[in-house]
Write a protein that holds these residues in place. Sequence first.
Motif, PDB file in Angstrom:
ATOM      1  N   ARG A  96      -5.789  85.619 -40.404  1.00 55.50           N
ATOM      2  CA  ARG A  96      -5.249  86.170 -39.172  1.00 55.50           C
ATOM      3  C   ARG A  96      -5.154  87.684 -39.317  1.00 55.50           C
ATOM      4  N   ASP A 124      -6.192  77.747 -38.850  1.00 54.36           N
ATOM      5  CA  ASP A 124      -6.506  78.699 -37.789  1.00 54.36           C
ATOM      6  C   ASP A 124      -7.176  79.955 -38.339  1.00 54.36           C
ATOM      7  N   ASP A 126      -8.212  83.863 -36.834  1.00 52.21           N
ATOM      8  CA  ASP A 126      -8.106  84.833 -35.744  1.00 52.21           C
ATOM      9  C   ASP A 126      -8.556  86.194 -36.259  1.00 52.21           C
ATOM     10  N   THR A 149      -8.506  80.986 -33.027  1.00 49.08           N
ATOM     11  CA  THR A 149      -7.383  81.254 -32.138  1.00 49.08           C
ATOM     12  C   THR A 149      -7.503  82.643 -31.520  1.00 49.08           C
ATOM     13  N   GLY A 150      -8.658  83.249 -31.647  1.00 52.22           N
ATOM     14  CA  GLY A 150      -8.957  84.532 -31.020  1.00 52.22           C
ATOM     15  C   GLY A 150     -10.453  84.697 -30.925  1.00 52.22           C
ATOM     16  N   HIS A 152     -14.233  86.069 -31.459  1.00 61.20           N
ATOM     17  CA  HIS A 152     -14.947  86.464 -32.677  1.00 61.20           C
ATOM     18  C   HIS A 152     -16.260  87.144 -32.321  1.00 61.20           C
ATOM     19  N   GLN A 172     -12.453  80.085 -27.182  1.00 61.78           N
ATOM     20  CA  GLN A 172     -12.487  81.526 -27.445  1.00 61.78           C
ATOM     21  C   GLN A 172     -13.865  82.115 -27.149  1.00 61.78           C
TER      22      GLN A 172
END
Length: 206
Positions: A96, A124, A126, A149-150, A152, A172
């Motif tokens: 993350r 996860d 991110d 979770t975000g 890329h 995402q």
Amino acid sequence: AMATLWAKAAGGNWTAAGTWSNTGSLGADSSGPPTAADDVIFELGSGNVTNNAASVCRSLDCTSGTGDYAGTLTHNATFTLTIGDGTAGAGNIALRFSAGMTYTLGSATTSAIAFASSSATQQDVDFAGKTTGNVTYGTVSTACSYRLTGAHTCGSTALVTLSRGALTTNGQACSWGGFDSNNSNARSLTLGASTNYTIGISGSVA
């Protein structure tokens, strides 16, 4: 044994023992460099760190501790940061990044990240809007499971590889130079709400 290591305020090279503390970024003790069993935290007080060689950790979290990391992680060319071991990272987080940090690539491709967990727990990932080099999921075990979770983005010459296990893009937006999953290993790609409008293969990599 598993430990949590913080990047110290002075920063330094990833492979240098003095870059790390097991009591926070202001800790005086040198407890590194991280092993594959260690959770790594870059917090608000952490300094600039350079991936100066092949390096490992169980997880890397830049949004924990005293606040979001705001320094620079420089990832030199030809060196892979390998994340994961037999158990899931703290909080089931593999990686993350923080929105306010800087992630500098020495090479648009060979400043690479490899996810190597053999745990079946979904973890996860991110990248917090940072552009990466080559990223590979499942370098070790078909049991591994990752969820974005975000967004890329990797460069037009960089490649995302799904070698083993499960990857869920989780709706995402992704912009990859290329995507490769051409092997006989057990693996799955779940796009969810990600569509051809949010996943773009834009580069020169086949």
